[in-house]
Write a protein that holds these residues in place. Structure first.
Motif: not given
Length: 482
Positions: A226-231, A320-326
Motif C-alpha cells: 500500500l502507498f498513499g497519494p504522497n507516494g 488516491q491511496t493505491v493497493m497493489i495485490s496478488n
C-alpha cells in the motif's frame, strides 16, 4: 534475478571484520536475536558500540518518549528508537572516530506469538546509517509478519532477517532489487512476509518507493502492498485497522471518467448504509499483478515498470491511496481485508466482473468450488456494488443478470440479503467508453480523448507525456465506443 548467496554467519562476520562499520542495536521483543548473531560470529568488538532492550513499557517511554500512537510495536516507536540511538552515536563517537567510521543504528520492535497463540506475530525494523564517514544519514524501514507457529522460531527468523538487513544496507544498497531479494537468505515467505519497505536518503534518491511496493508483491514477499497519494509506502494494517473500506479494482490505463464515477457512486451508496461511520472510511484503488501485464499475455509476461508508474502518478494526483495485490480472485481480496478490519467493506466492480465471480470454472482448484469461494467472499461484512455495462444498445445490471438455473437461487439469496446492489444515478454516456479504446486514441496520437478522462488527468498525461502521448503528431478527432 540471482545474487550471490552468503549464509547468515558469514554476513555477520563480514560486517564485524569491516573496520568502517560501527554502531548500536536496540531491540524490543522478538528482535533480541539480531545482535546475538554478531556476538557469536566473532570480532563483534569491531562492530558493536552498544546493545540494549527497553522491554518494559515505562523504561521504553523514559528512553524514547511517549508516542501519540500507544502501541509499542509501531512505526512511530521504531522511528523514535532510531532517532535516539543514532543521535547518541554521533554525539558520543563522532569526534573520536567519525573520520574513519560509517555509523549505524539498527532498531526493532516486535511482537512474537504469545503463550496462548492468540495474537499475530509482526514487527518493525529499521536501520539508520552512513555510507561514507561523516556523511549524511540514510534510512531503510521494514514491516514484517512473523508466520512461524512457534515463538522461538519467530525470534530466530527475526535474528536472521536482521543480519540480512544490515548486510544489505552496506553491500546491496546500489541495487534495490538485490537488496530486497537478499533479505530472504536462509528464510522463506512461509516464515516471514514483508509488506512495507521504505528507503530514504541521498544515496536512495533514485529509488521510487512505489516501485518497491510493486517488488514486494512481484517477488511474493507479500500478497499486498500500500502507498498513499504522497507516494510514501504504508503498512496496510496501520491504515486499514478498524476502518470501513471501499475498494475499486481496475487497470487504470489510464484513469477515465467511468472509473471515477464508479468510485464516487459506489462510495456514496456505501456511506448511506446504516452501519457506516462516514468519518472512518478508507478508499482504495487496487491494481493486481495481472492487471499490470498486457491483456492475454499470460502469467509469465513481464511488468512494464514505467507503465506502472504512469498509472500510479495519475491515481496519486487524484488523491488516491493505491493497493497493489496478488488477489486475482475477489474472495481472496475480501479475506485479506477482513483479516485486518471487522467493519464493513464495499467492493465496487463492473458488471463483467460480476459475471466472472459467478463463473464456476474459476474455482476448480477449490475442493468446495464456487460455494467455498462464496463462503469466504460473502460470509464477512462485504457488499458488492455493481456498475452496469452497455451491450448491443442494452444496459445490463443486477436485475438483468443471467445465470445457469442451478445458481439462480444462490444469486437471488445474496441480492435479497443485501450482499449485491446496483450502482444508481450513473451517467449513461460513460457506459459507451472503454479504457483500452481511450488508451488507443492516446497512443495513436489522435485528439478528442480528453473528453473521456477527468480534466486533471488529461493535463497530467499531456504535461508528462504519459502513455506515449505526443502533441506534435496529434491528428483527427477520435471517438470511443464499447
Amino acid at each position: 534475478m540471482k545474487i550471490n548467496y552468503i549464509a547468515t554467519k558469514q554476513k555477520a562476520l563480514a560486517i564485524n571484520l569491516d573496520p568502517q562499520i560501527y554502531g548500536s542495536f536496540a531491540e524490543i521483543g522478538a528482535g533480541q536475536d539480531i545482535a546475538a548473531h554478531f556476538f557469536k560470529a566473532g570480532g563483534a568488538a569491531g562492530t558493536i558500540a552498544k546493545t540494549m532492550s527497553a522491554y518494559d513499557m515505562t523504561f521504553s517511554d523514559a528512553i524514547y518518549g511517549t508516542q501519540q500512537i500507544k502501541r509499542y510495536v509501531s512505526r512511530q516507536r521504531l522511528v523514535a528508537m532510531l532517532d535516539h540511538e543514532y543521535q547518541l552515536l554521533i554525539e558520543r563517537l563522532a569526534e573520536q572516530r567519525g573520520n574513519n567510521t560509517t555509523f549505524f543504528a539498527l532498531s526493532g520492535t516486535f511482537s512474537a506469538l504469545n503463550y496462548h497463540k492468540t495474537n499475530e506475530g509482526h514487527g518493525w525494523i529499521g536501520v539508520r546509517f552512513q555510507t561514507v564517514p561523516n556523511g549524511p544519514q540514510h534510512e531503510v524501514i521494514l514491516h514484517v509478519k512473523l508466520l512461524d507457529n512457534d515463538n522461538i522460531l519467530q525470534q530466530q527468523a527475526v535474528g536472521v532477517l536482521g543480519v540480512n538487513f544490515l548486510y544489505a544496507c552496506f553491500y546491496h544498497r546500489d541495487s534495490p532489487e538485490d537488496f530486497l531479494l537478499s533479505l530472504m537468505h536462509d528464510l522463506n515467505v512461509s516464515r516471514i512476509q514483508i509488506d512495507m519497505i521504505h528507503f530514504e536518503g541521498p544515496d536512495f534518491a533514485k529509488i521510487d518507493n512505489r516501485l518497491m511496493s510493486l517488488y514486494l508483491v512481484k517477488y511474493g514477499f507479500s500478497d499486498a502492498a500500500l502507498f498513499g497519494p504522497n507516494g510514501k509506502n504504508q503498512q496496510p494494517s496501520e491504515i486499514l485497522y478498524k476502518k470501513h473500506i471501499v475498494v475499486v479494482r481496475g487497470r487504470f490505463r489510464p484513469l477515465i471518467n467511468v472509473h471515477l464515477e464508479m468510485l464516487e457512486r459506489g462510495l456514496q451508496q456505501f456511506t448511506q448504509e446504516p452501519d457506516i461511520d462516514k468519518d472512518n472510511i478508507v478508499v482504495l484503488s487496487e491494481l493486481t499483478l495481472r492487471s499490470l501485464k498486457e491483456r492475454d499475455a499470460g502469467d509469465t509476461a513481464s511488468i512494464d515498470e514505467k507503465d506502472f508508474l504512469d498509472r500510479v502518478d495519475i491515481l496519486c494526483s487524484m488523491g488516491q491511496t493505491v493497493m497493489i495485490s496478488n488477489f486475482h480472485e475477489y474472495y481472496k481480496l475480501a479475506a485479506y481485508l477482513s483479516s485486518i478490519t471487522k467493519l464493513k467493506i464495499g467492493i465496487v466492480l463492473g458488471y463483467p466482473n460480476l459475471q466472472y465471480i459467478f463463473s464456476e470454472e474459476h474455482y476448480t482448484n477449490l475442493p468446495g468450488g464456487i460455494l467455498e469461494s462464496f463462503s469466504t467472499l460473502f460470509s464477512r461484512k462485504v457488499k458488492l456494488y455493481i456498475y452496469p455495462t452497455l451491450r448491443d444498445g442494452e444496459i445490463w445490471n443486477v436485475a438483468k443478470f443471467s445465470l445457469p438455473p442451478k445458481l439462480i437461487d444462490l444469486y437471488e439469496y445474496l441480492v435479497a440479503n443485501d450482499k449485491i446492489e446496483d450502482i444508481r444515478d450513473y451517467n449513461a454516456k460513460n457506459l459507451q467508453v472503454e479504457t483500452d479504446n481511450v488508451l488507443k486514441l492516446i497512443k495513436d496520437h489522435r485528439t478528442g480523448w480528453e473528453q473521456y478522462v477527468p480534466a486533471k488527468v488529461a493535463e497530467i498525461i499531456k504535461e508528462r507525456r504519459l502513455f506515449d502521448y505526443d502533441p506534435d503528431t496529434a491528428n483527427n478527432n477520435g471517438e470511443v465506443h464499447s
